[in-house]
Design a protein around this motif. Structure first.
Motif, PDB file in Angstrom:
ATOM      1  N   LEU A   1       0.829  -1.201   0.000  1.00 21.54           N
ATOM      2  CA  LEU A   1       0.000   0.000   0.000  1.00 21.54           C
ATOM      3  C   LEU A   1       0.865   1.254   0.000  1.00 21.54           C
ATOM      4  O   LEU A   1       1.872   1.337   0.709  1.00 21.54           O
ATOM      5  N   LEU A   2       0.443   2.219  -0.791  1.00 21.56           N
ATOM      6  CA  LEU A   2       1.125   3.504  -0.927  1.00 21.56           C
ATOM      7  C   LEU A   2       0.133   4.611  -0.631  1.00 21.56           C
ATOM      8  O   LEU A   2      -0.937   4.671  -1.245  1.00 21.56           O
ATOM      9  N   LEU A   3       0.461   5.486   0.307  1.00 19.02           N
ATOM     10  CA  LEU A   3      -0.400   6.621   0.629  1.00 19.02           C
ATOM     11  C   LEU A   3       0.150   7.849  -0.074  1.00 19.02           C
ATOM     12  O   LEU A   3       1.315   8.225   0.126  1.00 19.02           O
ATOM     13  N   LEU A   4      -0.682   8.479  -0.915  1.00 21.37           N
ATOM     14  CA  LEU A   4      -0.204   9.556  -1.778  1.00 21.37           C
ATOM     15  C   LEU A   4      -0.093  10.906  -1.089  1.00 21.37           C
ATOM     16  O   LEU A   4       0.229  11.896  -1.733  1.00 21.37           O
TER      17      LEU A   4
ATOM     18  N   VAL B   1      -7.472   6.151   8.212  1.00 17.00           N
ATOM     19  CA  VAL B   1      -6.649   5.413   7.257  1.00 17.00           C
ATOM     20  C   VAL B   1      -6.377   3.996   7.756  1.00 17.00           C
ATOM     21  O   VAL B   1      -6.518   3.015   7.017  1.00 17.00           O
ATOM     22  N   CYS B   2      -6.015   3.870   9.028  1.00 16.80           N
ATOM     23  CA  CYS B   2      -5.723   2.549   9.584  1.00 16.80           C
ATOM     24  C   CYS B   2      -6.976   1.657   9.598  1.00 16.80           C
ATOM     25  O   CYS B   2      -6.895   0.456   9.296  1.00 16.80           O
ATOM     26  N   HIS B   3      -8.114   2.240   9.921  1.00 14.51           N
ATOM     27  CA  HIS B   3      -9.369   1.485   9.927  1.00 14.51           C
ATOM     28  C   HIS B   3      -9.719   1.010   8.517  1.00 14.51           C
ATOM     29  O   HIS B   3     -10.165  -0.129   8.316  1.00 14.51           O
TER      30      HIS B   3
ATOM     31  N   HIS C   1     -10.096  -2.853   7.995  1.00 11.02           N
ATOM     32  CA  HIS C   1     -11.486  -3.301   7.927  1.00 11.02           C
ATOM     33  C   HIS C   1     -12.041  -3.337   6.495  1.00 11.02           C
ATOM     34  O   HIS C   1     -12.653  -4.324   6.089  1.00 11.02           O
ATOM     35  N   THR C   2     -11.839  -2.264   5.725  1.00  8.49           N
ATOM     36  CA  THR C   2     -12.372  -2.240   4.359  1.00  8.49           C
ATOM     37  C   THR C   2     -11.545  -3.111   3.421  1.00  8.49           C
ATOM     38  O   THR C   2     -12.094  -3.887   2.622  1.00  8.49           O
ATOM     39  N   LEU C   3     -10.208  -3.004   3.508  1.00  7.11           N
ATOM     40  CA  LEU C   3      -9.347  -3.791   2.631  1.00  7.11           C
ATOM     41  C   LEU C   3      -9.018  -5.161   3.223  1.00  7.11           C
ATOM     42  O   LEU C   3      -8.565  -6.058   2.499  1.00  7.11           O
ATOM     43  N   GLY C   4      -9.210  -5.302   4.529  1.00  9.17           N
ATOM     44  CA  GLY C   4      -8.909  -6.579   5.166  1.00  9.17           C
ATOM     45  C   GLY C   4      -7.440  -6.923   5.169  1.00  9.17           C
ATOM     46  O   GLY C   4      -7.057  -8.095   5.087  1.00  9.17           O
ATOM     47  N   ARG C   5      -6.592  -5.898   5.283  1.00  9.82           N
ATOM     48  CA  ARG C   5      -5.149  -6.098   5.255  1.00  9.82           C
ATOM     49  C   ARG C   5      -4.531  -5.651   6.570  1.00  9.82           C
ATOM     50  O   ARG C   5      -5.121  -4.875   7.322  1.00  9.82           O
TER      51      ARG C   5
ATOM     52  N   ASP D   1       1.006  -3.393   5.932  1.00 11.35           N
ATOM     53  CA  ASP D   1       1.079  -3.442   4.468  1.00 11.35           C
ATOM     54  C   ASP D   1       1.265  -2.047   3.870  1.00 11.35           C
ATOM     55  O   ASP D   1       1.591  -1.932   2.681  1.00 11.35           O
ATOM     56  N   LEU D   2       1.045  -1.010   4.679  1.00  9.07           N
ATOM     57  CA  LEU D   2       1.349   0.352   4.212  1.00  9.07           C
ATOM     58  C   LEU D   2       2.860   0.511   4.212  1.00  9.07           C
ATOM     59  O   LEU D   2       3.503   0.520   5.262  1.00  9.07           O
ATOM     60  N   LYS D   3       3.435   0.627   3.044  1.00  9.14           N
ATOM     61  CA  LYS D   3       4.890   0.621   2.895  1.00  9.14           C
ATOM     62  C   LYS D   3       5.498   2.000   2.727  1.00  9.14           C
ATOM     63  O   LYS D   3       6.647   2.219   3.113  1.00  9.14           O
TER      64      LYS D   3
END
Length: 253
Positions: free
Chosen positions: A22-25, A36-38, A42-46, A50-52
């Protein structure tokens, strides 16, 4: 590659999902960290780990305020322009930072958002420094564009294969029209940034305060022609008010 659009505290948030992670722009605001963490868990199920990578396009509260907290929570690296760490340095910088936090709070109040903590460290400690035309680490399909004007360190990021780009605050919307942002600290550089984007191969633009917009729908020439010729920021606005006041007193005498 998929771009997820989240509704942030006062801005759009773009979270990229691909095989690398995952990349946050952008660095969001402090108020967006839990959101963002939720969304990731919860939405992506990751896993939030995984946020790199988090790109900080510039140091304003809705673009950098959540970066360090997200790094601490997820382990992601933070990337920014080399000039970003100097933006709020010194007494003048700290004053500007306080004003920008207050302006963020004012915008939030206008759109009916609750009052929440927004303060963050004004000096960014980025893990990775990126410059014009450089590819992002890990996410090599994404290229950095240096697009100063709003500040001296604005970054845009382009997904080269799909010709999509996130340009943060390069354009904002007032009464349905695309206009330059406030503040506009470097008007000459801003025009060059607009020309760079207009001449690029980008087909779709994602902005922090404007819905995703096709390039054909943007009249770059009009924005360039009507952009201010002089800086418009807190300091220049204050000086102009003082000058008008003094001029008025002089005229009276």
């Amino acid at each position: 590659m998929k771009v997820h659009k989240l509704s942030g505290y006062i801005q759009n948030i773009y979270l990229v999902e691909d095989s690398q992670g995952l990349l946050l722009l952008d660095g969001c605001s402090r108020a967006d960290v839990d959101n963002v963490c939720h969304y990731i868990s919860h939405t992506l199920g990751r896993a939030i780990s995984d946020l790199k990578l988090i790109v900080v396009t510039h140091m304003h509260p809705d673009h950098a305020g959540g970066a360090m907290r997200l790094r601490a929570r997820t382990g992601a690296k933070v990337a920014a322009h080399p000039k970003a760490s100097n933006w709020y340095k010194g007494l003048a910088g700290r004053t500007a930072h306080s004003i920008d936090v207050l302006l963020t709070r004012w915008v939030a109040k206008r759109i009916g958002k609750p009052r929440v903590p927004l303060w963050y460290n004004p000096i960014l400690s980025a893990d990775i420094l990126v410059c014009d035309n450089q590819r992002l680490p890990i996410f090599n399909d994404w290229q950095v564009l240096y697009t100063p004007g709003h500040t001296d360190h604005d970054l845009s990021v382009v997904h080269v294969p799909s010709k999509q780009a996130y340009i943060a605050d390069v354009l904002v919307q007032v009464k349905g029209k695309l206009v330059p942002p406030y503040p506009l600290c470097h008007p000459n550089q801003y025009r060059e940034s607009l020309k760079k984007l207009a001449q690029s191969q980008i087909e779709t633009f994602f902005c922090a305060h404007v819905p995703p917009t096709a390039k054909d729908a943007i009249d770059f020439d009009h924005v360039i022609h009507n952009a201010p010729r002089k800086p418009k920021n807190h300091w220049h606005s204050s000086k102009n008010r003082i000058k008008k006041k003094l001029f008025g007193l002089t005229q009276e005498h």
